[in-house]
Design an enzyme around this catalytic site. Structure first.
Site, mmCIF file in Angstrom:
data_model
loop_
_atom_site.group_PDB
_atom_site.id
_atom_site.type_symbol
_atom_site.label_atom_id
_atom_site.label_comp_id
_atom_site.label_asym_id
_atom_site.label_seq_id
_atom_site.Cartn_x
_atom_site.Cartn_y
_atom_site.Cartn_z
ATOM 1 N N GLY A 22 -29.988 -34.265 -56.674
ATOM 2 C CA GLY A 22 -29.882 -35.794 -56.703
ATOM 3 C C GLY A 22 -28.666 -35.890 -57.324
ATOM 4 N N GLY A 23 -28.194 -37.166 -57.653
ATOM 5 C CA GLY A 23 -27.121 -37.612 -58.301
ATOM 6 C C GLY A 23 -27.163 -37.360 -59.677
ATOM 7 N N LYS A 43 -36.505 -29.444 -63.782
ATOM 8 C CA LYS A 43 -35.593 -30.504 -63.416
ATOM 9 C C LYS A 43 -34.552 -30.238 -64.453
ATOM 10 C CE LYS A 43 -36.916 -34.728 -62.471
ATOM 11 N NZ LYS A 43 -37.303 -36.198 -62.619
ATOM 12 N N ASP A 137 -39.597 -47.316 -60.163
ATOM 13 C CA ASP A 137 -38.817 -46.494 -58.961
ATOM 14 C C ASP A 137 -39.602 -45.942 -57.805
ATOM 15 O OD1 ASP A 137 -36.440 -45.722 -57.853
ATOM 16 O OD2 ASP A 137 -36.118 -44.062 -58.766
#
Length: 513
Positions: A22-23, A43, A137
């Site tokens: 991801g970003g 992660k 989110d």
């Protein structure tokens, strides 16, 4: 593998490959070398920025004290080359966003309820924590669909624990799914997740919220689009995506109660303004044999087991020419000591066995000159009525011909064509029948999946497999003859052949996904 991740992370975790990016971070599949190589998801932040590190640490702190089947397990919080790392449960599957992007038709309502009721129950668990936790989110890419049927909510990087001082919010979120108050930096609470849930439900029904909700306001044309759906469902969506939090449902429990009520009230029937069916919600899966004995019934029963494993409602219809395989075993089972175990006769046209979360129908042949036509009509009518409730598997086996093809294709959302190496020995007429099937399906825009049953090594195998052309295909290997014969002779269980279908089903799991 990323060169910066060579070697063990924290002297313990060996990365296998990058699973996503991801970003802000990267996700790796890794093995825990201190626990016999157990699979883990790691992660890792791309950059060492204070705000990003705070978000990852927040995710770790939140999840380590929570235990719920729809939330990932956290094993460790460490660092690698000064980059924070979160070690989590590895979820083998795809995220909802991938599924939605691959779908050409709306998802069945039965599956939407299956996913979203789990999501709501997880949100209810979060909101009842002390202090309450809001996700903030909720979107398709943050909902994982595990291969075992489990639903998981992931990515708690911008979650928030509500306290006495619920001040302004940092402007994080995803447009289309995040509430107006969140995107404008105003205070957020449980109703923020309720807004996101409404947008998520909208997306699962095939309507992109980024196109239909502008500046927090619902487009008037969306209301016309929603007329295709049951009244209670469209009212729930509109209530959840209200611009002002005060106008939304005030608790996730209220939303959950309404969703469960809708699940009971609506068996999946969607109607357009004129009252005609807009489309069937349940998928109608027609299983056809390329030739007699190819194995369509075994494939149908294996699919049935996959639904049963997930406790998902289904129906299996055996389209019988005379005495079908399922009906023969059904009769044997009824006459055995198990005769009082939930099998029921529902009328003179259909026999039905209730098995777990589903039902098996066997259509009796009629003693008339137009028996075949009437039998097909019975199959179509029964399929249509059941598909308003859940997915339906129709086992046509080899009981079909060119004249019936248009009827069969017209009432199918997916066709599984089962063949075996013996297809090569069929007459030109039989191969022409397969050609006609593929042509009809192509004209009607119905998906066909080719299933190579009893696959084995033999001279001419490449010619056999080439019959499928460019169609997506599945391989089921040849099983030992001794095991098949043993299963055929066993008549003390229903449905039959369970020791065979339990082996076959693993080759068909991606069909259920």
């Amino acid at each position: 593998m990323n060169a910066s991740l060579q070697g063990l992370i924290a002297e313990r975790y060996q990365t296998i490959h990058k699973a996503g990016e991801g970003g802000m971070g990267e996700l790796y599949l890794a093995r825990d070398m201190k626990l016999n190589g157990a699979l883990r998801a790691i992660k890792i932040l791309k950059h060492t920025e204070a705000q990003l590190e705070q978000g990852l640490e927040q995710e770790a702190l939140i999840l380590t004290r929570l235990q719920h089947r729809c939330l990932p397990i956290i094993y460790d919080y460490t660092s690698h080359q000064s980059r924070p790392c979160l070690v989590m449960e590895w979820i083998n599957g795809i995220h909802l966003g991938q599924l939605l992007n691959e779908q050409s038709k709306p998802l069945p309502l039965s599956y939407i309820f299956y996913v979203l009721i789990d999501v709501l129950e997880a949100l209810a668990y979060l909101h009842t924590q002390q202090p309450p936790i809001i996700h903030r989110d909720l979107k398709p890419s943050n909902i994982m669909l595990a291969n075992d049927g489990t639903i998981k909510i992931i990515d708690f990087g911008i979650s928030k624990q509500l306290g006495k001082n619920n001040g302004s919010t940092v402007m994080f979120g995803t447009r289309g799914y995040s509430s107006p108050e969140q995107l404008s930096g105003k205070p957020t609470d449980e109703r923020t997740d309720i807004y996101s849930f409404g947008a998520l439900l909208l997306r699962m029904l095939g309507l992109d919220p980024t196109k239909w909700i502008k500046g927090g306001k619902v487009e008037r044309s969306l209301l016309r689009k929603l007329l295709a759906f049951p009244k209670g469902l469209r009212e729930l969506i509109v209530d959840c995506i209200q611009e002002q939090p005060l106008h939304r449902p005030q608790s996730i429990d209220d939303v959950l109660h309404r969703m469960k009520k809708l699940q009971l009230l609506h068996g999946g029937e969607l109607q357009n303004k004129s009252g005609n069916n807009a489309y069937y919600v349940g998928k109608r899966i027609a299983v056809l044999s390329a030739h007699k004995g190819a194995g369509a019934t075994l494939v149908s029963l294996s699919l049935r087991e996959l639904y049963q494993d997930r406790d998902m409602p289904y129906s299996l219809i055996e389209h019988r020419l005379d005495e079908g395989e399922l009906s023969y075993h059904y009769d044997q089972y009824r006459q055995s000591e198990h005769s009082g175990s939930g099998l029921e006769l529902i009328d003179e046209a259909y026999e039905c066995a209730t098995v777990g979360a589903g039902r098996i129908f066997m259509i009796n042949p009629l003693n008339e000159e137009n028996c075949a036509e009437d039998r097909l009509q019975h199959t179509v009518e029964l399929t249509a009525s059941l598909a308003l409730q859940h997915d339906v598997i129709i086992d046509y086996s080899s009981h079909w011909n060119e004249k019936e093809l248009e009827y069969i294709v017209q009432h199918a959302d997916l066709i599984l064509l089962v063949d075996s190496p013996w297809t090569l020995k069929q007459s030109p007429r039989s191969l022409y029948r397969i050609h006609q099937l593929l042509q009809q399906a192509n004209r009607s825009n119905v998906t066909v999946r080719w299933i190579h049953n009893r696959d084995q090594s033999f001279h001419g195998r490449s010619s056999w497999k080439s019959l499928a052309g460019e169609l997506s295909s599945f391989r089921i290997p040849e099983l030992p003859a001794k095991q098949i014969l043993k299963s055929i002779c066993m008549q003390n269980s229903y449905p039959p052949y369970q020791d065979i279908t339990r082996q076959i089903k693993k080759y068909l799991m991606s069909l259920i996904k």
